[in-house]
Design a protein around this motif. Structure first.
Motif, PDB file in Angstrom:
ATOM      1  N   VAL A 194       0.818  -1.202   0.000  1.00  0.00           N
ATOM      2  CA  VAL A 194       0.000   0.000   0.000  1.00  0.00           C
ATOM      3  C   VAL A 194       0.860   1.263   0.000  1.00  0.00           C
ATOM      4  O   VAL A 194       1.752   1.413   0.833  1.00  0.00           O
ATOM      5  CB  VAL A 194      -0.937   0.020   1.226  1.00  0.00           C
ATOM      6  N   VAL A 195       0.561   2.152  -0.930  1.00  0.00           N
ATOM      7  CA  VAL A 195       1.156   3.481  -0.925  1.00  0.00           C
ATOM      8  C   VAL A 195       0.353   4.294   0.078  1.00  0.00           C
ATOM      9  O   VAL A 195      -0.872   4.375  -0.028  1.00  0.00           O
ATOM     10  CB  VAL A 195       1.084   4.140  -2.328  1.00  0.00           C
ATOM     11  N   LYS A 196       1.010   4.841   1.071  1.00  0.00           N
ATOM     12  CA  LYS A 196       0.310   5.612   2.083  1.00  0.00           C
ATOM     13  C   LYS A 196       1.038   6.923   2.332  1.00  0.00           C
ATOM     14  O   LYS A 196       2.177   7.103   1.916  1.00  0.00           O
ATOM     15  CB  LYS A 196       0.144   4.806   3.364  1.00  0.00           C
TER      16      LYS A 196
ATOM     17  N   ARG B 262      -5.504   6.312  -7.315  1.00  0.00           N
ATOM     18  CA  ARG B 262      -6.510   7.345  -7.042  1.00  0.00           C
ATOM     19  C   ARG B 262      -6.878   7.468  -5.576  1.00  0.00           C
ATOM     20  O   ARG B 262      -7.665   8.328  -5.213  1.00  0.00           O
ATOM     21  CB  ARG B 262      -7.775   7.057  -7.858  1.00  0.00           C
ATOM     22  N   HIS B 263      -6.322   6.583  -4.723  1.00  0.00           N
ATOM     23  CA  HIS B 263      -6.636   6.613  -3.294  1.00  0.00           C
ATOM     24  C   HIS B 263      -5.383   6.338  -2.483  1.00  0.00           C
ATOM     25  O   HIS B 263      -4.643   5.400  -2.802  1.00  0.00           O
ATOM     26  CB  HIS B 263      -7.686   5.555  -2.947  1.00  0.00           C
ATOM     27  N   ILE B 264      -5.191   7.137  -1.436  1.00  0.00           N
ATOM     28  CA  ILE B 264      -4.045   6.945  -0.558  1.00  0.00           C
ATOM     29  C   ILE B 264      -4.532   6.970   0.887  1.00  0.00           C
ATOM     30  O   ILE B 264      -5.084   7.982   1.343  1.00  0.00           O
ATOM     31  CB  ILE B 264      -2.973   8.041  -0.747  1.00  0.00           C
TER      32      ILE B 264
ATOM     33  N   ILE C 267      -4.318   3.937  10.642  1.00  0.00           N
ATOM     34  CA  ILE C 267      -4.991   4.670   9.580  1.00  0.00           C
ATOM     35  C   ILE C 267      -5.949   5.683  10.206  1.00  0.00           C
ATOM     36  O   ILE C 267      -6.705   5.351  11.113  1.00  0.00           O
ATOM     37  CB  ILE C 267      -5.709   3.736   8.582  1.00  0.00           C
ATOM     38  N   VAL C 268      -5.868   6.931   9.720  1.00  0.00           N
ATOM     39  CA  VAL C 268      -6.702   8.010  10.273  1.00  0.00           C
ATOM     40  C   VAL C 268      -7.574   8.677   9.212  1.00  0.00           C
ATOM     41  O   VAL C 268      -8.415   9.502   9.537  1.00  0.00           O
ATOM     42  CB  VAL C 268      -5.841   9.073  10.990  1.00  0.00           C
ATOM     43  N   GLY C 269      -7.354   8.318   7.944  1.00  0.00           N
ATOM     44  CA  GLY C 269      -8.141   8.936   6.891  1.00  0.00           C
ATOM     45  C   GLY C 269      -7.816   8.347   5.540  1.00  0.00           C
ATOM     46  O   GLY C 269      -6.959   7.473   5.413  1.00  0.00           O
ATOM     47  N   MET C 270      -8.518   8.865   4.541  1.00  0.00           N
ATOM     48  CA  MET C 270      -8.287   8.447   3.157  1.00  0.00           C
ATOM     49  C   MET C 270      -8.286   9.696   2.292  1.00  0.00           C
ATOM     50  O   MET C 270      -9.161  10.557   2.433  1.00  0.00           O
ATOM     51  CB  MET C 270      -9.381   7.492   2.703  1.00  0.00           C
TER      52      MET C 270
ATOM     53  N   ALA D 208     -12.777   3.025  -2.533  1.00  0.00           N
ATOM     54  CA  ALA D 208     -11.664   2.271  -1.966  1.00  0.00           C
ATOM     55  C   ALA D 208     -11.960   1.962  -0.511  1.00  0.00           C
ATOM     56  O   ALA D 208     -12.572   2.772   0.194  1.00  0.00           O
ATOM     57  CB  ALA D 208     -10.363   3.057  -2.079  1.00  0.00           C
ATOM     58  N   LEU D 209     -11.524   0.790  -0.085  1.00  0.00           N
ATOM     59  CA  LEU D 209     -11.683   0.379   1.302  1.00  0.00           C
ATOM     60  C   LEU D 209     -10.336  -0.019   1.878  1.00  0.00           C
ATOM     61  O   LEU D 209      -9.662  -0.895   1.327  1.00  0.00           O
ATOM     62  CB  LEU D 209     -12.622  -0.829   1.400  1.00  0.00           C
TER      63      LEU D 209
END
Length: 139
Positions: free
Chosen positions: A15-17, A37-39, A47-50, A113-114
């Protein structure tokens, strides 16, 4: 078609974060570099957000006819933080969630995205594209 296939069989695990303290210019760079399109946004390992590419587009559409678009984007990006732009109300799933369950969530919500979380740690991400590709494999 198999009915109880876990999402872990199709999710992206590398995962690119982005960190919550990173800036939006870095986010745009990651979107373009990795063609995503989602990080997921993390604080430490949590995880705190998208953040979606659409989120960036919403704030960067500035009426700049004669200005250089890159300069305008950087200026706008410096006006906001990742935390201000990201989605904070997340729906997460576990690696054991079935593809059918994930598809139902994606079909009934306004996101694509999930994040996949195990023991409160981000272990993957699944997108509508992943689910569609899985379904197409049966045709």
């Amino acid at each position: 078609m198999k009915k109880h296939v876990p999402i872990s069989s199709i999710m992206t695990t590398n995962v690119v974060k982005i960190n919550i303290s990173d800036d939006l210019t870095k986010a745009e760079h990651l979107f373009k570099k990795h063609h995503i399109r989602h990080i997921p946004v993390v604080s430490g390992n949590t995880i705190v957000g998208m953040l979606s590419y659409t989120d960036l587009l919403r704030i960067s559409f500035v009426d700049a006819v004669d200005e250089d678009a890159d300069v305008v984007d950087v200026t706008v990006y410096n006006m906001f933080t990742v935390e201000q732009v990201m989605t904070k109300k997340l729906v997460t799933i576990s690696p054991e969630t079935t593809i059918k369950e994930a598809a139902e969530i994606l079909a009934t919500h306004e996101f694509h995205a999930l994040p996949v979380v195990h023991d409160q740690l981000l272990v993957g991400i699944v997108t509508t594209t992943d689910v569609i590709k899985y379904l197409l494999s049966f045709y």
